[in-house]
Design a protein around this motif. Structure first.
Motif, short mmCIF file in Angstrom:
data_model
loop_
_atom_site.label_atom_id
_atom_site.label_comp_id
_atom_site.label_asym_id
_atom_site.label_seq_id
_atom_site.Cartn_x
_atom_site.Cartn_y
_atom_site.Cartn_z
N ALA A 1 3.18 13.01 -5.51
CA ALA A 1 2.03 12.57 -4.71
C ALA A 1 2.48 11.98 -3.37
O ALA A 1 1.83 12.18 -2.35
CB ALA A 1 1.20 11.55 -5.49
N ALA A 2 3.58 11.25 -3.37
CA ALA A 2 4.09 10.69 -2.11
C ALA A 2 4.44 11.80 -1.15
O ALA A 2 4.16 11.71 0.06
CB ALA A 2 5.31 9.80 -2.38
N HIS B 1 11.20 9.86 2.16
CA HIS B 1 10.12 9.35 3.02
C HIS B 1 10.40 7.91 3.40
O HIS B 1 9.74 6.98 2.90
CB HIS B 1 8.76 9.46 2.30
CG HIS B 1 8.45 10.82 1.80
ND1 HIS B 1 8.09 11.85 2.63
CD2 HIS B 1 8.48 11.33 0.55
CE1 HIS B 1 7.89 12.94 1.91
NE2 HIS B 1 8.13 12.66 0.65
N PRO B 2 11.38 7.67 4.26
CA PRO B 2 11.82 6.29 4.53
C PRO B 2 10.78 5.42 5.24
O PRO B 2 10.91 4.20 5.23
CB PRO B 2 13.07 6.48 5.40
CG PRO B 2 12.97 7.86 5.95
CD PRO B 2 12.19 8.66 4.96
N THR B 3 9.74 6.02 5.84
CA THR B 3 8.73 5.20 6.50
C THR B 3 7.64 4.71 5.55
O THR B 3 6.85 3.84 5.91
CB THR B 3 8.07 5.96 7.67
OG1 THR B 3 7.45 7.14 7.16
CG2 THR B 3 9.10 6.32 8.73
N THR B 4 7.60 5.26 4.35
CA THR B 4 6.65 4.79 3.35
C THR B 4 7.07 3.40 2.88
O THR B 4 8.26 3.11 2.75
CB THR B 4 6.62 5.76 2.14
OG1 THR B 4 6.21 7.04 2.61
CG2 THR B 4 5.65 5.28 1.08
N ARG B 5 6.10 2.54 2.65
CA ARG B 5 6.40 1.20 2.16
C ARG B 5 5.92 1.09 0.72
O ARG B 5 4.89 1.63 0.36
CB ARG B 5 5.71 0.17 3.05
CG ARG B 5 6.27 0.21 4.46
CD ARG B 5 5.60 -0.82 5.35
NE ARG B 5 6.21 -0.78 6.65
CZ ARG B 5 5.57 -0.41 7.76
NH1 ARG B 5 4.31 -0.07 7.71
NH2 ARG B 5 6.19 -0.42 8.91
N VAL B 6 6.68 0.37 -0.09
CA VAL B 6 6.36 0.23 -1.51
C VAL B 6 6.16 -1.24 -1.84
O VAL B 6 6.99 -2.09 -1.48
CB VAL B 6 7.47 0.82 -2.40
CG1 VAL B 6 7.16 0.60 -3.88
CG2 VAL B 6 7.66 2.31 -2.11
N ILE B 7 5.05 -1.51 -2.52
CA ILE B 7 4.78 -2.84 -3.06
C ILE B 7 4.69 -2.68 -4.57
O ILE B 7 3.93 -1.85 -5.07
CB ILE B 7 3.44 -3.42 -2.56
CG1 ILE B 7 3.41 -3.52 -1.04
CG2 ILE B 7 3.17 -4.78 -3.22
CD1 ILE B 7 2.04 -3.90 -0.48
N PHE B 8 5.49 -3.45 -5.29
CA PHE B 8 5.38 -3.44 -6.74
C PHE B 8 4.30 -4.42 -7.15
O PHE B 8 4.31 -5.58 -6.73
CB PHE B 8 6.72 -3.78 -7.40
CG PHE B 8 7.64 -2.60 -7.43
CD1 PHE B 8 7.51 -1.64 -8.43
CD2 PHE B 8 8.59 -2.43 -6.46
CE1 PHE B 8 8.34 -0.53 -8.45
CE2 PHE B 8 9.42 -1.32 -6.47
CZ PHE B 8 9.29 -0.37 -7.46
N LEU B 9 3.37 -3.94 -7.94
CA LEU B 9 2.30 -4.76 -8.51
C LEU B 9 2.52 -4.70 -10.01
O LEU B 9 2.31 -3.66 -10.64
CB LEU B 9 0.93 -4.21 -8.14
CG LEU B 9 -0.27 -4.96 -8.70
CD1 LEU B 9 -0.34 -6.37 -8.11
CD2 LEU B 9 -1.55 -4.20 -8.41
#
Length: 174
Positions: free
Chosen positions: A48-49, A79-87
């Motif tokens: 999906a990313a 995709h190094p510009t994608t940001r990830v937040i762990f919830l």
């Protein structure tokens, strides 16, 4: 629409349908945030990313086919510009440190207030990180202790992205 008004494209990754429905409901009417997809596994998150190119991925640590940390590492590699937040529901230093070393920009608990979650998403979109100073301090202490035990010989056990993040954490950044 001007770049300043561009909505934040958000991908939700959690293996619990009720969590996805709750997140979608909380984020549905928030101005400036668009949920572009929802998936429930590590493999689906990576696909999906690639397909949806979200700005931010809100992801659980534990997924049925692997860890969210592994998914984060795979996604950021391509995709190094994608940001990830762990919830997540895991308030554990080990998980948080692994998330940071994988390149995540945030680590928040699922008991977070909905308005604070939206603020967190917007902050990460603007380039900020979401790690408490206490967590950063504990991570640095742990890393120093591990390096002292390991001695001067270093075996490469980190991915290149993890080494870059570790160097930044060592400089005091979050």
């Amino acid at each position: 629409m001007s770049p300043a008004k561009k909505p934040i494209r958000l991908l939700l990754v959690d293996d619990h349908q009720v969590v996805l429905v709750g997140l979608r409901t909380v984020l549905h009417n928030r101005q400036g945030i668009t949920v572009v997809g929802e998936v429930g596994s590590r493999a689906d998150a990576v696909r999906a990313a690639k397909r949806l190119k979200p700005d931010i991925i809100l992801m659980d640590v534990r997924l049925p086919d692997g860890s969210g940390v592994e998914a984060c590492r795979d996604i950021l590699a391509s995709h190094p510009t994608t940001r990830v937040i762990f919830l997540t529901s895991f308030a554990d230093d080990e998980f948080a440190l692994a998330a940071v070393l994988a390149g995540a920009q945030g680590y928040v608990l699922k008991n977070i207030d909905s308005d604070l979650l939206v603020q967190s998403i917007r902050a990460v979109f603007k380039g900020q990180s979401l790690l408490s100073p206490a967590l950063t301090q504990r991570a640095l202490i742990r890393l120093k202790a591990e390096s002292a035990q390991a001695g001067p010989v270093r075996t490469p056990s980190l991915a290149p992205q993890e080494e870059r993040v570790l160097a930044l954490v060592a400089e005091g950044l979050t």
